[in-house]
Structures are given as structure tokens and as C-alpha cells.
Design a protein around this motif. Structure first.
Motif, PDB file in Angstrom:
ATOM      1  N   ILE A 126       0.841  -1.200   0.000  1.00  0.00           N
ATOM      2  CA  ILE A 126       0.000   0.000   0.000  1.00  0.00           C
ATOM      3  C   ILE A 126       0.875   1.249   0.000  1.00  0.00           C
ATOM      4  CG2 ILE A 126      -1.631   1.360   1.376  1.00  0.00           C
ATOM      5  CD1 ILE A 126      -2.898  -1.285   2.262  1.00  0.00           C
ATOM      6  N   GLY A 127       1.957   1.221   0.791  1.00  0.00           N
ATOM      7  CA  GLY A 127       2.876   2.354   0.832  1.00  0.00           C
ATOM      8  C   GLY A 127       3.511   2.621  -0.522  1.00  0.00           C
ATOM      9  N   ALA A 128       3.956   1.543  -1.186  1.00  0.00           N
ATOM     10  CA  ALA A 128       4.578   1.683  -2.504  1.00  0.00           C
ATOM     11  C   ALA A 128       3.572   2.177  -3.541  1.00  0.00           C
ATOM     12  CB  ALA A 128       5.162   0.344  -2.945  1.00  0.00           C
ATOM     13  N   LEU A 129       2.366   1.630  -3.489  1.00  0.00           N
ATOM     14  CA  LEU A 129       1.322   2.016  -4.440  1.00  0.00           C
ATOM     15  C   LEU A 129       0.936   3.474  -4.254  1.00  0.00           C
ATOM     16  CD1 LEU A 129      -0.343   0.632  -6.662  1.00  0.00           C
ATOM     17  CD2 LEU A 129      -2.075   0.119  -4.950  1.00  0.00           C
ATOM     18  N   PHE A 130       0.795   3.888  -3.004  1.00  0.00           N
ATOM     19  CA  PHE A 130       0.439   5.274  -2.702  1.00  0.00           C
ATOM     20  C   PHE A 130       1.538   6.224  -3.182  1.00  0.00           C
ATOM     21  CE2 PHE A 130       0.477   8.870   0.393  1.00  0.00           C
ATOM     22  CZ  PHE A 130      -0.720   9.443   0.015  1.00  0.00           C
ATOM     23  N   GLY A 131       2.802   5.866  -2.892  1.00  0.00           N
ATOM     24  CA  GLY A 131       3.923   6.702  -3.314  1.00  0.00           C
ATOM     25  C   GLY A 131       4.019   6.819  -4.828  1.00  0.00           C
ATOM     26  N   ILE A 195      -8.276   7.374   4.672  1.00  0.00           N
ATOM     27  CA  ILE A 195      -7.722   8.693   4.366  1.00  0.00           C
ATOM     28  C   ILE A 195      -6.909   8.647   3.079  1.00  0.00           C
ATOM     29  CG2 ILE A 195      -6.088  10.469   5.142  1.00  0.00           C
ATOM     30  CD1 ILE A 195      -6.914   9.749   8.035  1.00  0.00           C
ATOM     31  N   ILE A 196      -6.073   7.602   2.948  1.00  0.00           N
ATOM     32  CA  ILE A 196      -5.246   7.438   1.747  1.00  0.00           C
ATOM     33  C   ILE A 196      -6.134   7.308   0.515  1.00  0.00           C
ATOM     34  CG2 ILE A 196      -3.723   5.810   0.533  1.00  0.00           C
ATOM     35  CD1 ILE A 196      -2.356   5.278   3.219  1.00  0.00           C
ATOM     36  N   GLY A 197      -7.199   6.512   0.629  1.00  0.00           N
ATOM     37  CA  GLY A 197      -8.112   6.312  -0.492  1.00  0.00           C
ATOM     38  C   GLY A 197      -8.750   7.602  -0.961  1.00  0.00           C
ATOM     39  N   VAL A 201      -7.959   9.555  -4.621  1.00  0.00           N
ATOM     40  CA  VAL A 201      -9.047   9.826  -5.569  1.00  0.00           C
ATOM     41  C   VAL A 201      -9.137  11.315  -5.889  1.00  0.00           C
ATOM     42  CG1 VAL A 201     -11.556   9.808  -5.882  1.00  0.00           C
ATOM     43  CG2 VAL A 201     -10.412   7.795  -4.943  1.00  0.00           C
ATOM     44  N   LEU A 202      -9.084  12.158  -4.854  1.00  0.00           N
ATOM     45  CA  LEU A 202      -9.190  13.604  -5.062  1.00  0.00           C
ATOM     46  C   LEU A 202      -8.010  14.153  -5.869  1.00  0.00           C
ATOM     47  CD1 LEU A 202     -10.494  14.806  -1.566  1.00  0.00           C
ATOM     48  CD2 LEU A 202     -11.784  14.605  -3.695  1.00  0.00           C
ATOM     49  N   LEU A 203      -6.805  13.686  -5.537  1.00  0.00           N
ATOM     50  CA  LEU A 203      -5.618  14.162  -6.251  1.00  0.00           C
ATOM     51  C   LEU A 203      -5.595  13.675  -7.693  1.00  0.00           C
ATOM     52  CD1 LEU A 203      -2.770  13.874  -3.580  1.00  0.00           C
ATOM     53  CD2 LEU A 203      -3.844  15.943  -4.455  1.00  0.00           C
ATOM     54  N   TYR A 204      -6.064  12.438  -7.922  1.00  0.00           N
ATOM     55  CA  TYR A 204      -6.121  11.927  -9.294  1.00  0.00           C
ATOM     56  C   TYR A 204      -7.116  12.719 -10.132  1.00  0.00           C
ATOM     57  CZ  TYR A 204      -3.146   7.921 -10.205  1.00  0.00           C
ATOM     58  OH  TYR A 204      -2.069   7.122 -10.477  1.00  0.00           O
ATOM     59  N   LEU A 205      -8.261  13.052  -9.534  1.00  0.00           N
ATOM     60  CA  LEU A 205      -9.251  13.866 -10.254  1.00  0.00           C
ATOM     61  C   LEU A 205      -8.685  15.235 -10.601  1.00  0.00           C
ATOM     62  CD1 LEU A 205     -12.539  13.013  -8.293  1.00  0.00           C
ATOM     63  CD2 LEU A 205     -12.004  12.396 -10.660  1.00  0.00           C
ATOM     64  N   LEU A 206      -7.975  15.837  -9.637  1.00  0.00           N
ATOM     65  CA  LEU A 206      -7.359  17.143  -9.874  1.00  0.00           C
ATOM     66  C   LEU A 206      -6.287  17.037 -10.962  1.00  0.00           C
ATOM     67  CD1 LEU A 206      -6.947  20.114  -9.116  1.00  0.00           C
ATOM     68  CD2 LEU A 206      -5.359  19.355  -7.329  1.00  0.00           C
ATOM     69  N   SER A 207      -5.464  15.972 -10.876  1.00  0.00           N
ATOM     70  CA  SER A 207      -4.418  15.746 -11.872  1.00  0.00           C
ATOM     71  C   SER A 207      -5.022  15.558 -13.260  1.00  0.00           C
ATOM     72  CB  SER A 207      -3.598  14.509 -11.493  1.00  0.00           C
ATOM     73  OG  SER A 207      -2.641  14.200 -12.485  1.00  0.00           O
ATOM     74  N   TYR A 208      -6.108  14.795 -13.334  1.00  0.00           N
ATOM     75  CA  TYR A 208      -6.788  14.553 -14.617  1.00  0.00           C
ATOM     76  C   TYR A 208      -7.331  15.850 -15.203  1.00  0.00           C
ATOM     77  CZ  TYR A 208     -10.675  13.332 -17.689  1.00  0.00           C
ATOM     78  OH  TYR A 208     -11.545  13.268 -18.747  1.00  0.00           O
ATOM     79  N   LYS A 209      -7.946  16.679 -14.369  1.00  0.00           N
ATOM     80  CA  LYS A 209      -8.501  17.958 -14.839  1.00  0.00           C
ATOM     81  C   LYS A 209      -7.397  18.865 -15.382  1.00  0.00           C
ATOM     82  CE  LYS A 209     -12.881  17.368 -13.717  1.00  0.00           C
ATOM     83  NZ  LYS A 209     -13.954  17.344 -14.750  1.00  0.00           N
TER      84      LYS A 209
END
Length: 220
Positions: A126-131, A195-197, A201-209
Motif C-alpha cells: 500500500i505504501g509503494a502504491l500510494f507513493g 484517508i489514503i483512499g 481519488v481527489l488528487l487523481y481527479l485534480l491531476s486529470y482535470k
């Protein structure tokens, strides 16, 4: 949906050139793990990072083949292209994490009589995936803006800046927070995964936008 599926298959087919590299890495990691237990423990980390980096290398193939110009000659829009790229990168990174976890479990079953330490494997994975995902969130918009080659240098500078800002914010939060460090760690242990989840999700949406906005303005 069929258009996005086709774009994802296109990227997956490009990654076939890495199949021998992937096989070689898996063999090397497996062999060295018998000499060093640390390798076995961090197997999910190594493989997740390798797959994550290979996923973003699809931009290089697109750049060399000038594929975006060809793809946009079909009845699809730039939103589909960006969306497919994000789905592909997330999917391939997740595949790397699953392979890393599976291989780590198999090697621990072979090597140790005490059994598999699933808690350790899952936590490191999970740590590696999150990073890796955090890195990709910043990496993808940079590549869309500056291109694959120039984007690497800017990305490295950006990572250093992000690490400095992130550590400064963390120190500041700990100082001004009404919670003690022990209370914060307990709360993180209880709700950390949720919290990580949410953050991912929020950061990916922002990155996508951001990526979509950059790509829409880009002349192909």
C-alpha cells in the motif's frame, strides 16, 4: 467506452517490448531474495515502482510514433485520450502491485516455516502504491505540458520541491495540531487506509482535470 478500451489496449500492446525486461527483473528479484530477506519484504515495493515507471513510458512511444495526431483523425476527442491514459497507467501500476504481493507471498511460503507475514506485505504494498500514484499525479500533467523528455528534468526538480513543502507542512501540522504525536499515529492507524483512499481519488481527479486542460490547449 469502446474507444477508451481500444486506447488502453494500444498502450498495453506497446508495453510488450518490456516483457523480457519484466521477466528478467522478476527472476533477479526472486533469486536475490533467497540471499537476503529484505529483498523478499520489499519485493512489492520494487515491482510496483518498476511497473509504475514502465506505465508512464507509454508517453515516449506516443511521442516517437506521433500517435496522437493519427488517433485524433478518428471520431474521438482529447478527453477520451487523456482518460484512457490515466486508466491505463493506474491499471498497469495495480497489476505490478498484485504481482509483487503474489511473488512475495510465494517466496515467503518457500523460505520460511513461520508462515507468511501478510500484514507486512500488505502495508509495504500500500505504501509503494500510494507513493507511486502520488508521483504519477504530478508526473502526467508535467509530461503533457513539456513532453516526455523535458518533463523528466522538471519532474525531478518538482519532486524535491514537493518533498520539502510536504515535510514542512507535516512539521507545522504536528506543532499546531491539538493532537499529540501518539494520538495522531493512532488515528492514522485506525483511519489511514480510508484517508489514503480519499486523498488518492481527489488528487487523481485534480491531476486529470489539469492534464485535460493542458492537452485541450495543445496543438497536435
Amino acid at each position: 467506452m469502446n474507444i477508451i478500451k481500444g486506447l488502453i489496449i494500444k498502450d498495453l500492446s506497446n508495453i510488450k517490448s518490456y516483457k523480457m525486461t519484466i521477466l528478467f527483473l522478476l527472476i533477479i528479484f526472486s533469486m536475490t531474495s533467497f540471499m537476503n530477506d529484505t529483498i523478499t519484504t520489499f519485493m512489492p515495493v520494487f515491482i510496483t515502482l518498476c511497473f509504475g515507471m514502465m506505465a508512464t513510458s507509454s508517453f515516449n512511444y506516443d511521442n516517437l510514433a506521433n500517435s496522437d495526431r493519427y488517433i485524433l483523425s478518428f471520431p474521438l476527442n482529447k478527453k477520451d485520450i487523456v482518460k484512457a491514459k490515466y486508466i491505463y497507467i493506474i491499471l498497469f501500476t495495480l497489476i505490478g502491485a498484485i504481482i509483487g504481493i503474489t511473488l512475495s507471498i510465494i517466496l515467503q511460503m518457500i523460505k520460511t516455516k513461520e508462515g507468511v507475514n501478510m500484514e507486512n506485505i500488505i502495508s509495504t504494498s500500500i505504501g509503494a502504491l500510494f507513493g507511486m500514484m502520488i508521483l504519477q499525479m504530478f508526473q502526467i500533467p508535467i509530461i503533457y505540458k513539456f513532453g516526455a523528455e523535458k518533463g523528466r528534468l522538471i519532474q525531478m526538480i518538482g519532486i524535491v520541491i514537493i518533498m520539502i513543502i510536504g515535510s514542512s507542512i507535516t512539521v507545522f501540522f504536528i506543532k499546531v495540531s491539538p493532537f499529540s504525536l501518539d494520538e495522531f499515529l493512532i488515528m492514522l492507524e485506525q483511519y489511514g487506509l480510508a484517508i489514503i483512499g480519499v486523498v488518492v481519488v481527489l488528487l487523481y481527479l485534480l491531476s486529470y482535470k489539469i492534464s485535460l486542460k493542458i492537452y485541450n490547449k495543445k496543438e497536435i
